[in-house]
Design a protein around this motif. Structure first.
Motif, mmCIF file in Angstrom:
data_model
loop_
_atom_site.group_PDB
_atom_site.id
_atom_site.type_symbol
_atom_site.label_atom_id
_atom_site.label_comp_id
_atom_site.label_asym_id
_atom_site.label_seq_id
_atom_site.Cartn_x
_atom_site.Cartn_y
_atom_site.Cartn_z
ATOM 1 N N GLY A 140 24.966 -0.861 12.086
ATOM 2 C CA GLY A 140 25.132 -0.343 12.926
ATOM 3 C C GLY A 140 23.411 -0.565 13.760
ATOM 4 O O GLY A 140 23.176 -1.485 13.704
ATOM 5 N N ARG A 141 23.490 0.928 14.542
ATOM 6 C CA ARG A 141 22.022 0.574 14.654
ATOM 7 C C ARG A 141 20.750 1.371 13.803
ATOM 8 O O ARG A 141 19.464 1.428 14.111
ATOM 9 C CB ARG A 141 21.434 2.103 15.728
ATOM 10 N N GLY A 142 21.203 1.768 12.600
ATOM 11 C CA GLY A 142 20.686 2.124 11.778
ATOM 12 C C GLY A 142 20.045 0.674 10.734
ATOM 13 O O GLY A 142 20.288 -0.289 10.689
ATOM 14 N N LEU A 143 20.011 1.470 9.208
ATOM 15 C CA LEU A 143 19.112 0.354 8.484
ATOM 16 C C LEU A 143 20.205 1.499 6.829
ATOM 17 O O LEU A 143 19.558 2.684 6.793
ATOM 18 C CB LEU A 143 18.367 -0.188 7.948
ATOM 19 N N CYS A 144 20.500 0.470 6.384
ATOM 20 C CA CYS A 144 20.222 1.304 5.095
ATOM 21 C C CYS A 144 19.982 0.737 4.168
ATOM 22 O O CYS A 144 19.865 -0.446 3.956
ATOM 23 C CB CYS A 144 22.118 2.145 5.029
ATOM 24 N N LEU A 145 20.114 1.239 2.792
ATOM 25 C CA LEU A 145 19.694 0.786 1.597
ATOM 26 C C LEU A 145 20.180 -0.853 0.753
ATOM 27 O O LEU A 145 21.676 -0.299 0.829
ATOM 28 C CB LEU A 145 18.871 1.180 0.551
ATOM 29 N N THR A 146 19.918 -1.959 0.657
ATOM 30 C CA THR A 146 20.301 -2.642 -0.672
ATOM 31 C C THR A 146 20.246 -1.868 -1.712
ATOM 32 O O THR A 146 19.405 -0.703 -2.094
ATOM 33 C CB THR A 146 19.815 -4.353 -0.256
ATOM 34 N N GLU A 147 21.334 -2.837 -2.282
ATOM 35 C CA GLU A 147 21.403 -2.444 -3.794
ATOM 36 C C GLU A 147 19.790 -2.348 -4.691
ATOM 37 O O GLU A 147 19.551 -1.431 -5.647
ATOM 38 C CB GLU A 147 22.342 -3.395 -4.730
ATOM 39 N N THR A 148 19.587 -3.808 -4.215
ATOM 40 C CA THR A 148 17.940 -3.651 -5.329
ATOM 41 C C THR A 148 17.237 -2.625 -4.175
ATOM 42 O O THR A 148 16.304 -2.941 -4.902
ATOM 43 C CB THR A 148 17.508 -5.239 -4.045
ATOM 44 N N GLY A 149 17.586 -2.662 -3.161
ATOM 45 C CA GLY A 149 16.463 -1.295 -2.121
ATOM 46 C C GLY A 149 16.833 -0.348 -3.027
ATOM 47 O O GLY A 149 16.125 0.338 -3.268
ATOM 48 N N ALA A 150 18.343 -0.094 -3.292
ATOM 49 C CA ALA A 150 18.488 1.900 -3.814
ATOM 50 C C ALA A 150 17.514 1.175 -5.171
ATOM 51 O O ALA A 150 17.309 2.676 -6.038
ATOM 52 C CB ALA A 150 20.027 1.996 -4.605
ATOM 53 N N VAL B 43 12.024 5.645 6.072
ATOM 54 C CA VAL B 43 13.976 5.014 6.276
ATOM 55 C C VAL B 43 14.511 4.694 5.226
ATOM 56 O O VAL B 43 15.981 5.259 6.247
ATOM 57 C CB VAL B 43 13.423 3.166 6.395
ATOM 58 N N ALA B 44 14.856 4.608 4.173
ATOM 59 C CA ALA B 44 15.887 5.134 3.175
ATOM 60 C C ALA B 44 16.403 6.267 3.585
ATOM 61 O O ALA B 44 17.410 6.382 2.337
ATOM 62 C CB ALA B 44 14.937 5.222 1.832
ATOM 63 N N VAL B 45 15.590 7.196 3.996
ATOM 64 C CA VAL B 45 15.998 8.726 4.239
ATOM 65 C C VAL B 45 16.715 8.819 4.971
ATOM 66 O O VAL B 45 17.757 9.658 4.951
ATOM 67 C CB VAL B 45 15.216 9.616 3.857
ATOM 68 N N THR B 46 15.765 8.665 6.028
ATOM 69 C CA THR B 46 16.907 8.866 7.187
ATOM 70 C C THR B 46 17.324 7.719 8.010
ATOM 71 O O THR B 46 18.363 7.844 9.008
ATOM 72 C CB THR B 46 15.663 8.925 8.648
ATOM 73 N N GLY B 47 17.909 6.766 7.642
ATOM 74 C CA GLY B 47 18.579 5.005 7.868
ATOM 75 C C GLY B 47 18.085 4.575 9.152
ATOM 76 O O GLY B 47 18.880 3.877 10.387
ATOM 77 N N SER B 48 16.729 5.494 9.842
ATOM 78 C CA SER B 48 16.773 4.541 10.821
ATOM 79 C C SER B 48 14.578 4.383 10.894
ATOM 80 O O SER B 48 13.830 5.529 10.718
ATOM 81 C CB SER B 48 16.829 5.551 12.720
ATOM 82 N N THR C 155 0.548 -1.242 0.166
ATOM 83 C CA THR C 155 0.047 0.002 -0.125
ATOM 84 C C THR C 155 0.819 1.064 0.208
ATOM 85 O O THR C 155 2.615 1.114 -0.008
ATOM 86 C CB THR C 155 -0.970 0.236 1.313
ATOM 87 N N VAL C 156 0.437 2.524 -0.145
ATOM 88 C CA VAL C 156 0.972 3.875 -0.470
ATOM 89 C C VAL C 156 1.747 3.751 1.160
ATOM 90 O O VAL C 156 2.701 4.153 1.420
ATOM 91 C CB VAL C 156 -0.222 4.542 -0.193
ATOM 92 N N ALA C 157 1.304 3.145 2.325
ATOM 93 C CA ALA C 157 1.531 3.462 3.445
ATOM 94 C C ALA C 157 2.749 2.259 3.461
ATOM 95 O O ALA C 157 3.637 2.466 4.301
ATOM 96 C CB ALA C 157 0.144 3.161 4.678
ATOM 97 N N HIS C 158 2.856 1.026 3.192
ATOM 98 C CA HIS C 158 4.219 0.272 3.163
ATOM 99 C C HIS C 158 5.389 1.460 1.957
ATOM 100 O O HIS C 158 6.850 1.428 2.734
ATOM 101 C CB HIS C 158 4.107 -0.565 2.635
ATOM 102 N N LEU C 159 4.793 1.747 1.235
ATOM 103 C CA LEU C 159 5.612 3.182 0.051
ATOM 104 C C LEU C 159 6.679 4.691 0.886
ATOM 105 O O LEU C 159 7.712 4.201 0.970
ATOM 106 C CB LEU C 159 5.880 3.023 -0.881
ATOM 107 N N GLN C 160 5.566 4.627 2.155
ATOM 108 C CA GLN C 160 6.452 5.486 2.838
ATOM 109 C C GLN C 160 6.916 5.360 3.789
ATOM 110 O O GLN C 160 8.119 5.984 3.813
ATOM 111 C CB GLN C 160 4.649 7.148 3.406
ATOM 112 N N SER C 161 6.607 4.399 4.297
ATOM 113 C CA SER C 161 7.458 3.636 5.620
ATOM 114 C C SER C 161 9.165 3.709 4.991
ATOM 115 O O SER C 161 9.892 3.830 5.265
ATOM 116 C CB SER C 161 6.938 2.599 5.979
ATOM 117 N N PHE C 162 9.126 2.714 3.806
ATOM 118 C CA PHE C 162 10.384 2.624 2.786
ATOM 119 C C PHE C 162 10.836 3.883 2.814
ATOM 120 O O PHE C 162 11.593 3.660 2.731
ATOM 121 C CB PHE C 162 9.610 1.894 1.875
ATOM 122 N N LYS C 163 10.510 4.976 2.142
ATOM 123 C CA LYS C 163 11.565 6.069 1.651
ATOM 124 C C LYS C 163 11.218 6.867 3.221
ATOM 125 O O LYS C 163 12.481 7.114 2.992
ATOM 126 C CB LYS C 163 9.732 6.622 0.928
#
Length: 303
Positions: free
Chosen positions: A53-63, A13-18, A3-11
């Motif tokens: 570390g304590r955060g998340l970063c995009l995989t190559e697939t995610g990017a 986290v991708a921007v903030t890394g947290s 859903t749009v909510a899932h995509l918003q969460s993805f975006k």
């Protein structure tokens, strides 16, 4: 399906890394954001984030899909903005579809009533002759051949009034003084048509004549009630029409009721259940029903 909510969460986290920062930005709980990411990865079958570390970063697939997700979110935002604009434009506007005799008789009074009750609401009137096929206005006044009519589930319906047919004849015609007359007795007379080819009023009349075994032969054709009535006043023939269509009656014309079973048209108001102002819709239809009933009573007392 994501859903749009899932995509918003993805975006986010991708921007903030947290997850926590994304949750704060979106006004959600961290567990809700984490759940969105897990659902998105499960639905796509892709690994979109990796822990750093304590955060998340995009995989190559995610990017690689971030640009497409940005486009979807931007498109969704434009769609929501357009929906909001359309909803706002409907708040101060009411469109009413009508057939000609209803427009002449009821709509001016209805608009005056709405102007008094809802001074900030603009009323748009749309002439809609012919058989009803789709709801093209917020409220639409339609004709049917029966009182109990099943409309599609996407519209609400309200019965307004029944309108029996009568025959208009020159006031010096041999039947002008009759209390009533059957369709069969009219068969050999000179008829004047008063409706368009596929009009519901004409269809109701033709069906009644077919049931009575009456063959109609029009000598003259006039595609409106007022024109046909004025032709009757000139002695050019008779015309059969709904009772509400006789007013105003030209001089020199007499109305004779049709004997039972007389053809009858039934008038309904259908409306959009998704209109943002349902109270306005209900009030307008209630006022329209009162106008229709009062009008029918008045014409009956003078017919």
């Amino acid at each position: 399906m994501h859903t749009v909510a899932h995509l918003q969460s993805f975006k986010s986290v991708a921007v903030t890394g947290s997850v926590r920062s994304a949750a704060h930005h979106l006004g959600l709980s961290p567990s809700a954001v984490s759940h969105h990411l897990k659902l998105l990865e499960r639905e796509t079958g892709l690994t979109l984030f990796t822990r750093r570390g304590r955060g998340l970063c995009l995989t190559e697939t995610g990017a690689s899909i971030l640009g497409e997700i940005d486009a979807v979110l931007e498109s969704s935002s434009r769609l929501q903005q357009r929906i909001s604009e359309l909803q706002e434009s409907r708040v101060d506007r009411l469109s009413i579809g009508y057939f000609a005799s209803a427009g002449t008789r009821w709509l001016p009074e209805l608009v005056a009533y709405l102007e008094n009750r809802y001074p900030h609401t603009a009323v748009q009137l749309n002439l809609a002759e012919g058989p009803w096929r789709e709801l093209s206005s917020d409220i639409q006044v339609v004709i049917s051949d029966r009182r109990e009519l099943r409309f599609p589930v996407e519209v609400d319906s309200s019965f307004l009034v029944e309108d029996p047919y009568v025959v208009a004849v020159p006031d010096d015609h041999p039947i002008a003084s009759r209390a009533s007359i059957s369709l069969a007795e009219l068969e050999g007379m000179q008829w004047i048509d008063n409706d368009i080819g596929d009009g519901p009023c004409r269809t109701i009349l033709f069906d009644a004549c077919a049931r009575a075994g009456v063959q109609i032969h029009f000598k003259h054709e006039a595609h409106s009630f007022p024109t046909a009535l004025h032709m009757v006043s000139r002695g050019l023939g008779i015309t059969v029409l709904p009772r509400l269509g006789i007013d105003p009656l030209p001089p020199g014309v007499r109305i004779v009721p049709l004997a039972e079973p007389a053809p009858t048209r039934y008038i309904h108001a259908i409306s959009d259940p998704g209109h943002p102002q349902q109270a306005l819709i209900a009030d307008a239809i209630s006022a329209l029903r009162d106008l229709a009933v009062d009008d029918t009573t008045r014409i009956s007392s003078h017919g």
